[in-house]
Structures are given as C-alpha cells and as structure tokens.
Enzyme design. Structure first.
Site, short mmCIF file in Angstrom:
data_model
loop_
_atom_site.label_atom_id
_atom_site.label_comp_id
_atom_site.label_asym_id
_atom_site.label_seq_id
_atom_site.Cartn_x
_atom_site.Cartn_y
_atom_site.Cartn_z
N LYS A 1 0.75 -1.29 -0.08
CA LYS A 1 0.07 0.09 0.03
C LYS A 1 0.77 1.20 -0.19
O LYS A 1 1.84 1.36 0.39
CB LYS A 1 -0.93 0.04 1.27
CG LYS A 1 -2.30 -0.95 0.96
CD LYS A 1 -3.39 -0.73 1.80
CE LYS A 1 -4.48 -1.59 1.34
NZ LYS A 1 -5.58 -1.65 2.27
N ARG B 1 -3.84 -9.95 4.53
CA ARG B 1 -4.35 -9.97 3.07
C ARG B 1 -3.21 -9.48 2.40
O ARG B 1 -2.81 -8.24 2.32
CB ARG B 1 -5.63 -9.24 2.99
CG ARG B 1 -6.16 -9.04 1.50
CD ARG B 1 -7.40 -8.21 1.73
NE ARG B 1 -7.97 -7.83 0.38
CZ ARG B 1 -7.32 -7.09 -0.56
NH1 ARG B 1 -6.36 -6.31 -0.27
NH2 ARG B 1 -8.05 -7.17 -1.65
C1 7PM Z 1 -5.61 0.40 -5.24
C2 7PM Z 1 -5.57 0.74 -3.93
C3 7PM Z 1 -6.08 -1.22 -5.62
C4 7PM Z 1 -6.00 0.03 -2.93
C5 7PM Z 1 -6.30 -1.94 -4.45
C6 7PM Z 1 -6.40 -1.64 -3.35
C7 7PM Z 1 -8.15 -4.15 1.50
C8 7PM Z 1 -9.49 -4.73 0.95
C9 7PM Z 1 -8.44 -3.85 -0.33
C10 7PM Z 1 -8.17 -4.02 2.94
C11 7PM Z 1 -9.85 -5.68 3.29
C12 7PM Z 1 -5.52 -3.30 -1.98
C13 7PM Z 1 -6.72 -2.03 -2.04
N1 7PM Z 1 -7.76 -3.23 0.58
N2 7PM Z 1 -10.06 -5.35 2.05
N3 7PM Z 1 -9.39 -4.62 -0.24
N4 7PM Z 1 -8.83 -4.98 3.69
N5 7PM Z 1 -10.36 -6.38 4.05
O1 7PM Z 1 -4.43 -2.98 -1.89
O2 7PM Z 1 -7.24 -3.42 3.60
O3 7PM Z 1 -5.79 -4.54 -2.21
S1 7PM Z 1 -8.22 -3.08 -2.00
#
Ligand code: 7PM
Length: 259
Positions: free
Chosen positions: A204, A238
C-alpha cells in the site's frame, strides 16, 4: 489470505478463457505457497476504481470462483460491497464475505445474514473516489474502533452471529500516513475487542510514503508491516506476496512458541 484480482478483459484479446486461466494459475500458485484463504475481487471496491454494475461484477467473479472452488481446496472470500454479488459468489462456492463498506450497501446486511458465512467488516471514511482528499478524525483509533463496533451492532441486529464477524481498520481507506501508523501501532487495542482482525497493508501507498518506493518495490516494507501486524495480534494478513509472507509467519510463530 492471498489477493486474487479479477481484472476487466479490456486489454486481453484472448477473451474470457485467458482471464480464467490466468486467475486459476495465480490461485493455484498462492495455494502452493501457503495461502489459507483466497480473496477474489472484481475491483469495484478499489479506491478510485470506476463503478461497476452488479451484473458486470457477477459476470467477472462467478466463473473464477467456480473454477477455483472445483480445483483448489482452500476457502474463497468474495471482496465486494454489493448484496447481489455476495449472494452469487457464495452460491458459486465462496464461503466468506470481505466488505470494505462494512455491509452499509443496500440489502447487504440482510443478504449477509441469510448467507450465514463469516463477514469482514472494514472501516472506510468517505467513498472510494474522495476518501483520500481530506481524511479527518478526532482520534483515529477510537473513531475507527467506534465505527466498527457500530457495524458489529448493526450486523448482530439482523441476526449475523458474532462468531461470523471479523474486523479490519482499513489501512489506506480515508487515512493519512499518520492515521495509518497510529492504527497499526494500536492494533492490539482493536484486537482486544474480541473479534479476529484482518490486516490489508500489502504494497500500500503508506509503505511507499515511508520507503519512497514504487508499488512493485514494496515487498520488504510489506513484510515488515506484516510482522508488526502479527505481533499486534492480527488473525489474517491479506497479501499479494504469499510465499514471502508465509516465511515471515513461520519465523514469528517459531519465536512465539519458544520457551
Ligand atoms: C488500489 C488501491 C487497488 C488499493 C487496491 C487497493 C483491503 C481490502 C483492498 C483491506 C480488506 C489493496 C486495495 N484493501 N479488503 N481490499 N482490507 N478487508 O491494496 O485493507 O488491495 S483493495
């Protein structure tokens, strides 16, 4: 928990078979590397992602879930905020809901209750489009905890069993770097609420801000953050990089169980 993104097919001229094949290979690889859960997402919940209709999201994720469920033996989680997608995904073989909107969408509480599967309730301030514009809290840890406990109450009120509830502070979802750092440092207090805590921090932008590195150079930062989350009591990580994270987990477990 290994992240399996189901991307739109706009750049693939091989059509649906190629996409399915890619997703399956990625899923099998993560399982071989030690993933205990696969999180399948149709990208509608991603920060800044364009709106995807419910039917389009279902068409993206259902074939992938069916294919994975018939070939690999790990639980599949569906990353969605839409009630219809939750139902279709569980019908297709998913057995957990991961909702970055914490069941605030239309019909989501009721559908999740009727499906009777574990649900991860994540904190997000604002919506995916605007949440990073001016995140603001009176005190981020208590604000996020208070929000999550309100969503727990809403979930329990429609009949969702407390044994089926997980919490997630939502790193990067309507948070500045300082907010994210405070939440990670205070993870033990969220864990102390008594629900399993899921942490999604892999690659992230908060890691990019700390290290100055682009998204494809954040593995070491992600592993450091994973270890901190484990020490803070996280139950599920995750992640994109399953093999490397499993090594971190093994080292942490070995030390944790030493005399
Ligand atoms: C762009 C920016 C693409 C951020 C994808 C993301 C989470 C999640 C995501 C989390 C839970 C990523 C995020 N982040 N579900 N879905 N917790 N429960 O980095 O932090 O995958 S999307």
């Amino acid at each position: 928990m290994g992240i399996l993104n189901v991307t739109p097919d706009s750049f693939s001229d091989g059509g649906q078979f190629d996409r399915l094949d890619d997703a399956l290979r990625h899923a099998e690889r993560m399982v071989a590397e030690g993933a205990a859960i696969l999180d399948v997402g149709g990208e509608s919940t991603r920060p800044g992602a364009s709106e995807v209709s419910e039917s389009e999201e279902i068409e993206r994720v259902v074939p992938v879930i069916e294919a994975i469920a018939s070939r690999v033996d790990v639980p599949i989680s569906i990353d969605t905020s839409k009630a219809g997608v939750m139902r279709a995904a569980v019908d297709a073989g998913a057995c957990m809901i991961n909702d970055v909107n914490a069941l605030r969408g239309e019909g989501a509480l009721e559908v999740a209750a009727s499906l009777d599967v574990p649900v991860c309730l994540m904190h997000m301030q604002g919506g995916p489009r605007t949440m990073q514009q001016n995140p603001s809290y009176s005190e981020v840890v208590s604000d996020v905890t208070g929000f999550l406990l309100q969503r727990v109450a809403a979930a329990e009120a429609v009949g969702i069993s407390r044994d089926n509830i997980l919490l997630d502070p939502g790193f990067g979802f309507g948070k500045t770097l300082q907010h994210n750092l405070s939440l990670l440092r205070a993870l033990p207090s969220l864990v102390g609420q008594g629900y399993p805590v899921l942490v999604g921090i892999s690659r992230k932008s908060m890691l990019g801000m700390i290290t100055g590195r682009d998204v494809d150079q954040r593995l070491a930062g992600s592993l450091a953050a994973a270890l901190i989350a484990l020490q803070g009591g996280a139950a599920i990580l995750r992640v994109h990089d399953v093999a490397e994270t499993v090594d971190v987990l093994r080292v942490w477990q070995a030390v944790s169980s030493a005399n």
